[in-house]
Design a protein around this motif. Sequence first.
Motif: not given
Length: 184
Positions: A91, A93, A117, A162
């Motif tokens: 990941l 991010d 998001r 997510r």
Amino acid sequence: MSLPHALLTSLIEKPCSGYELARRFDKSIGYFWHATHQQIYRELARMEEHGWVSSSEVEGGRAGKKQFEVLPAGRAELQRWTTESATPLRLRDELMLKLRAEAAIGPLGISDELEKRLHLHEQELANYRKIEERDFNTPPLSRESDIHYLILKAGIAYEEGRIQWTREALAVIRRLNNKSQTSS
């Protein structure tokens, strides 16, 4: 993932022009591997130099329009590449770094970014669900469709995860922000 291998896969599925390939790429492989149209055209030229694809001018098309198809060397390269072990991506991010900053010096108002998001993940999930309904609602599926559906399910699971995580993060940040406001 390697862009030339993504393009070889797409061209094996259906030989086409660079423009058609870029459009198809955006609607399929582009969901999990992004490439600009310029990158695709540049890579097609390299692949042709390597002897992986050939191009021929399209009769009746606009001047210079080429149709690409995979040559035996390109098929062999794709087969070779698929046998290589692939390391899962870690990941990476920027939001995780912003949360670390929130923890170190916050509150910084990161809730707005989390809300944004959340909305994007909800939109992407809705898009995947439309594709699922349109393309995979009439079993039995062909071998190719079964594998495509498996890929779509990975995208669906990712977006669902997510969404769940982002909702939890929003709840935690809001709780902590309310706590810090009442203790001030």
